[in-house]
Design a protein around this motif. Structure first.
Motif, mmCIF file in Angstrom:
data_model
loop_
_atom_site.group_PDB
_atom_site.id
_atom_site.type_symbol
_atom_site.label_atom_id
_atom_site.label_comp_id
_atom_site.label_asym_id
_atom_site.label_seq_id
_atom_site.Cartn_x
_atom_site.Cartn_y
_atom_site.Cartn_z
ATOM 1 N N PHE A 1 -5.133 -6.789 -2.300
ATOM 2 C CA PHE A 1 -5.755 -8.069 -2.641
ATOM 3 C C PHE A 1 -5.094 -9.153 -1.794
ATOM 4 C CE2 PHE A 1 -2.148 -7.505 -5.383
ATOM 5 C CZ PHE A 1 -1.582 -8.761 -5.537
ATOM 6 N N ASP A 2 -5.775 -10.299 -1.680
ATOM 7 C CA ASP A 2 -5.238 -11.347 -0.818
ATOM 8 C C ASP A 2 -4.216 -12.242 -1.525
ATOM 9 O OD1 ASP A 2 -7.094 -12.596 -2.434
ATOM 10 O OD2 ASP A 2 -8.178 -13.587 -0.819
ATOM 11 N N ILE A 6 1.940 -5.659 7.263
ATOM 12 C CA ILE A 6 0.753 -4.947 6.775
ATOM 13 C C ILE A 6 0.459 -3.747 7.671
ATOM 14 C CG2 ILE A 6 -1.725 -5.129 6.282
ATOM 15 C CD1 ILE A 6 0.156 -6.664 4.355
ATOM 16 N N GLN A 7 0.513 -3.947 8.974
ATOM 17 C CA GLN A 7 0.271 -2.838 9.908
ATOM 18 C C GLN A 7 1.285 -1.727 9.704
ATOM 19 O OE1 GLN A 7 0.476 -5.174 13.492
ATOM 20 N NE2 GLN A 7 -1.762 -5.320 13.669
ATOM 21 N N ALA A 8 2.560 -2.091 9.514
ATOM 22 C CA ALA A 8 3.607 -1.085 9.326
ATOM 23 C C ALA A 8 3.411 -0.319 8.023
ATOM 24 C CB ALA A 8 4.984 -1.755 9.358
ATOM 25 N N ILE A 9 2.989 -1.001 6.977
ATOM 26 C CA ILE A 9 2.755 -0.368 5.674
ATOM 27 C C ILE A 9 1.605 0.632 5.761
ATOM 28 C CG2 ILE A 9 1.862 -0.852 3.332
ATOM 29 C CD1 ILE A 9 4.809 -1.531 3.628
ATOM 30 N N LEU A 10 0.616 0.323 6.569
ATOM 31 C CA LEU A 10 -0.565 1.184 6.677
ATOM 32 C C LEU A 10 -0.436 2.273 7.741
ATOM 33 C CD1 LEU A 10 -3.314 -1.534 6.178
ATOM 34 C CD2 LEU A 10 -2.508 0.161 4.512
ATOM 35 N N GLU A 11 0.714 2.349 8.386
ATOM 36 C CA GLU A 11 0.968 3.411 9.367
ATOM 37 C C GLU A 11 1.041 4.765 8.657
ATOM 38 O OE1 GLU A 11 1.521 3.680 12.754
ATOM 39 O OE2 GLU A 11 0.861 1.592 12.969
ATOM 40 N N GLN A 12 0.532 5.770 9.307
ATOM 41 C CA GLN A 12 0.556 7.115 8.727
ATOM 42 C C GLN A 12 1.980 7.588 8.444
ATOM 43 O OE1 GLN A 12 -2.299 9.183 7.836
ATOM 44 N NE2 GLN A 12 -2.951 7.037 7.840
ATOM 45 N N GLY A 30 -4.593 -10.895 6.079
ATOM 46 C CA GLY A 30 -4.438 -9.448 6.177
ATOM 47 C C GLY A 30 -5.627 -8.624 5.729
ATOM 48 N N LYS A 31 -6.648 -9.262 5.194
ATOM 49 C CA LYS A 31 -7.790 -8.524 4.669
ATOM 50 C C LYS A 31 -8.463 -7.667 5.727
ATOM 51 C CE LYS A 31 -12.110 -9.022 2.065
ATOM 52 N NZ LYS A 31 -12.080 -7.644 1.716
#
Length: 195
Positions: free
Chosen positions: A72-73, A18-24, A46-47
């Motif tokens: 979504f969860d 999740i963190q990697a997906i949300l990286e700029q 991950g929410k």
């Protein structure tokens, strides 16, 4: 619309993905490949990561890189509908997208049935990392792209090349003395089916 759907599965947390997906860097690369939408099934834990991202980068901000980002969860009905959003459907204005998944065998089978490029990201925090074995075999046979969570942005090029190769489905394996196991054999072994 060109959608990237990401799933971490229903049982184990995979906050690293999740963190990697949300990286700029990933979002920028996703947009550079023509994607318009990012849909994330972030799982049970991950929410908070998703909400933090939205607080830091509200919808429409530069941090979204022009992408519509939703999450979504869990979906008790399964993920078939969400995965199908990544399938090309010209009459609905949808271009072929991408599915990025943890390397759970159920998620892999569901995605492969759709004929959508699949990037599998094994969860390195699992005790018995059978996910890596499955991902390696299926990548070797040309069915999907296997990536480490830290390399997903750079793996997008490989996913787009897979889309072109999928036109020649089934994949052609490299010449080997002993043929690799078939997809059916790999999945049967993974799911514990006996002959």
């Amino acid at each position: 619309m060109k959608l990237c759907f990401v799933t971490v599965g229903a049982t184990a947390s995979f906050n690293l993905l999740i963190q990697a997906i949300l990286e700029q860097s990933f979002l920028r690369e996703l947009r550079a490949h023509g994607y318009t939408n990012l849909l994330i099934q972030y799982g049970k834990d991950g929410k908070s990561l998703f909400d933090e991202f939205l607080q830091q980068y509200p919808p429409g901000s530069e941090g979204h890189h022009g992408l519509v980002i939703d999450g979504f969860d869990f979906n008790s009905d399964g993920l078939d509908h969400e995965m199908r959003l990544a399938k090309a459907w010209p009459s609905e204005g949808r271009l072929g997208g991408l599915i990025i998944s943890h390397a759970g065998s159920g998620s892999i089978m569901d995605a492969l049935r759709l004929g959508v490029p699949l990037m599998v990201v094994p969860n390195p925090t699992l005790k018995d990392n059978h996910q890596q074995e499955l991902a390696d075999i299926l990548q070797e046979q040309g069915y999907l792209i296997s990536s480490h969570y830290q390399e997903i942005a750079s793996s997008l090029d490989r996913a787009e090349r897979l889309r072109a190769q999928m036109a020649q489905w089934p994949p052609v394996s490299r010449a080997q003395e002993v043929p690799p196991p078939s997809l059916e054999q790999v999945m049967s072994d993974e799911l514990g089916f006996l002959d």
